[in-house]
Design an enzyme around this catalytic site. Structure first.
Site, PDB file in Angstrom:
ATOM      1  N   TYR A 156      35.740 -15.523  -7.230  1.00 37.04           N
ATOM      2  CA  TYR A 156      35.986 -14.105  -7.518  1.00 37.04           C
ATOM      3  C   TYR A 156      37.474 -13.752  -7.416  1.00 37.04           C
ATOM      4  CZ  TYR A 156      30.951 -13.125  -7.206  1.00 37.04           C
ATOM      5  OH  TYR A 156      29.593 -13.091  -7.397  1.00 37.04           O
ATOM      6  N   LYS A 200      26.954 -26.258  -3.187  1.00 28.82           N
ATOM      7  CA  LYS A 200      26.578 -26.975  -4.415  1.00 28.82           C
ATOM      8  C   LYS A 200      27.411 -28.256  -4.400  1.00 28.82           C
ATOM      9  CE  LYS A 200      24.262 -27.004  -8.329  1.00 28.82           C
ATOM     10  NZ  LYS A 200      22.788 -27.084  -8.389  1.00 28.82           N
ATOM     11  N   ASP A 247      20.560 -23.807  -5.370  1.00 25.73           N
ATOM     12  CA  ASP A 247      19.360 -23.608  -6.196  1.00 25.73           C
ATOM     13  C   ASP A 247      18.105 -23.758  -5.337  1.00 25.73           C
ATOM     14  OD1 ASP A 247      20.412 -26.172  -5.982  1.00 25.73           O
ATOM     15  OD2 ASP A 247      19.534 -26.890  -7.848  1.00 25.73           O
ATOM     16  N   ASP A 271      26.756 -13.471  -2.738  1.00 29.48           N
ATOM     17  CA  ASP A 271      26.534 -12.246  -3.497  1.00 29.48           C
ATOM     18  C   ASP A 271      25.107 -12.248  -4.053  1.00 29.48           C
ATOM     19  OD1 ASP A 271      26.868  -9.981  -5.000  1.00 29.48           O
ATOM     20  OD2 ASP A 271      28.310 -10.831  -6.410  1.00 29.48           O
ATOM     21  N   ASP A 275      21.485 -10.326  -2.212  1.00 32.18           N
ATOM     22  CA  ASP A 275      20.705  -9.317  -2.940  1.00 32.18           C
ATOM     23  C   ASP A 275      19.245  -9.740  -3.055  1.00 32.18           C
ATOM     24  OD1 ASP A 275      22.843  -7.649  -3.265  1.00 32.18           O
ATOM     25  OD2 ASP A 275      22.410  -7.257  -5.381  1.00 32.18           O
TER      26      ASP A 275
END
Ligand code: NAD
Length: 359
Positions: A135, A190, A222, A246, A250
């Site tokens: 980001y 990852k 994942d 992020d 959520d």
């Protein structure tokens, strides 16, 4: 214990007022000072994060933040929009660690879209790195693709990067949070595909040597997404980077089905923090005494735990909230037939009464 109170816009002032009442009822040596932020800051001083508000937030040990934003500011240029206040505060206060618990009280198990037996009693904490990762990594932009099958075409690109110190400091926050809970930490990465997260895994593992009392494991993102909806109660604390955090936070928030219940904390290196509900300013219900103040009240409990090390006071608030739910007191967003429906103030009063009766 100086606290900057920044109610903001929409339902912000209503819900923060209830949390302030709860804090005051604890009879701790708290010093509270209020300032305008977001749209309210813009109205009063022409800027969503007025100088005086930022100065107060910097001086204080902790910030209790309501929410900012209203559709009526949608036409302002970006730097003047209310949402810039929260981004500015995170940046100026170096708040790099975002803590979001997802708790599902057994009384509210029907609010989740998952089966009650999968989520009832859920209590997990997601620790998300907040100021690094893809980001913020540079270089970034749109350029002419230099190589490969699409050479010569326009391409968008971003840079994923994490420095060792950046990983260590978020890992420390997560290990210490796990020590205050069940002592289990899952680092989500990852590492099978990304160099950045191979390095992340190495540094988190090394930091873990200082926390022999915390059981660390690693999971690919994942798989973590899958496990969050399959068996979320298997997690205690999850630590991950900005982008994965992020998305996962959520998803975890929605496991509980009730956005009005979820607190959050954003911390700096010295545990100074900004505490706010995970939801926004809900302009659709503002000023009607219907918003659920519990996320904000529970954010105040997190403040006592993480910034002021007042574990007992934090638990007093959390127990009072549990008791109120067990009594069947509900705001409209978590209401079920047969329960006692109250407004924002009514819910605040119910928590106060529960606090006092337990004292
Ligand atoms: P929202 O979270 O404000 O509202 C989403 C839905 O949830 C609405 O129907 C709302 O009525 C409901 N809701 C939210 N909080 C509630 C509560 N405590 N009790 C009962 N119901 C509640 O999200 P949105 O509608 O997408 O955004 C509204 C404004 O909030 C926008 O201006 C947005 O930019 C801003 N926002 C601010 C923050 C923040 O201040 N940190 C975060 C998210 C959104």
């Amino acid at each position: 214990m100086k606290i900057a109170i920044l109610p903001g816009d929409g339902i912000g002032p209503e819900i923060v007022a209830q949390a302030v009442k709860v804090l005051q009822a604890l009879e701790l040596p708290l010093e509270l000072e209020q300032a305008a932020v977001g749209g309210a800051g813009y109205e009063a001083h022409g800027h969503p994060l007025p100088q005086a508000t930022l100065a107060l937030a910097k001086q204080a040990d902790a910030v209790l933040f309501g929410a900012v934003g209203d559709w009526k500011y949608d036409n302002l240029e970006r730097p003047l929009r209310p949402e810039q206040a929260i981004l500015g505060l995170r940046r100026e206060l170096n708040l790099f660690a975002n803590l979001r618990p997802a708790i599902l009280y057994p009384e509210l198990a029907n609010a989740s879209t998952l089966k009650p037996e999968v989520v009832s009693g859920l209590d997990i904490l997601i620790v998300r790195e907040l100021t690094g990762d893809i980001y913020f990594g540079k270089p970034r932009g749109v350029r002419t693709c230099p190589d490969g099958q699409f050479a010569g075409q326009r391409e968008g690109f971003d840079t994923m990067r994490y420095a060792e110190g950046e990983i260590r400091r978020i890992a420390h926050v997560a290990f210490q949070a796990a020590q205050k809970r069940q002592g289990r930490l899952t680092s989500v990465d990852k590492a099978n595909v990304l160099e950045t997260f191979q390095f992340w895994k190495e540094i988190v593992t090394d930091t873990g040597l200082q926390y022999p009392d915390v059981k660390l494991d690693h999971m690919y993102v994942d798989n973590a997404a899958m496990q969050l909806v399959r068996a979320p109660k298997n997690f205690d604390v999850i630590v991950t980077g900005n982008m994965f955090g992020d998305i996962l936070s959520d998803a975890a928030a929605m496991l509980t089905g009730s956005i009005g219940m979820l607190p959050s904390a954003s911390l700096d290196e010295n545990n100074k923090g900004l505490y706010e509900p995970s939801h926004g300013s809900a302009p659709d219900i503002a000023g009607r005494d219907v918003a659920n103040p519990l996320a904000t009240i529970l954010s105040a409990a997190m403040m006592l735990r993480y910034t002021f090390n007042q574990e007992e006071a934090a638990q007093r608030i959390e127990r009072a909230v549990k008791q109120v739910l067990a009594q069947g007191v509900r705001t409209a967003d978590i209401y079920e037939p047969g329960m006692q429906k109250v407004g924002t103030r009514g819910m605040g009063e119910a928590v106060l009464a529960a606090l006092r009766s337990a004292a």
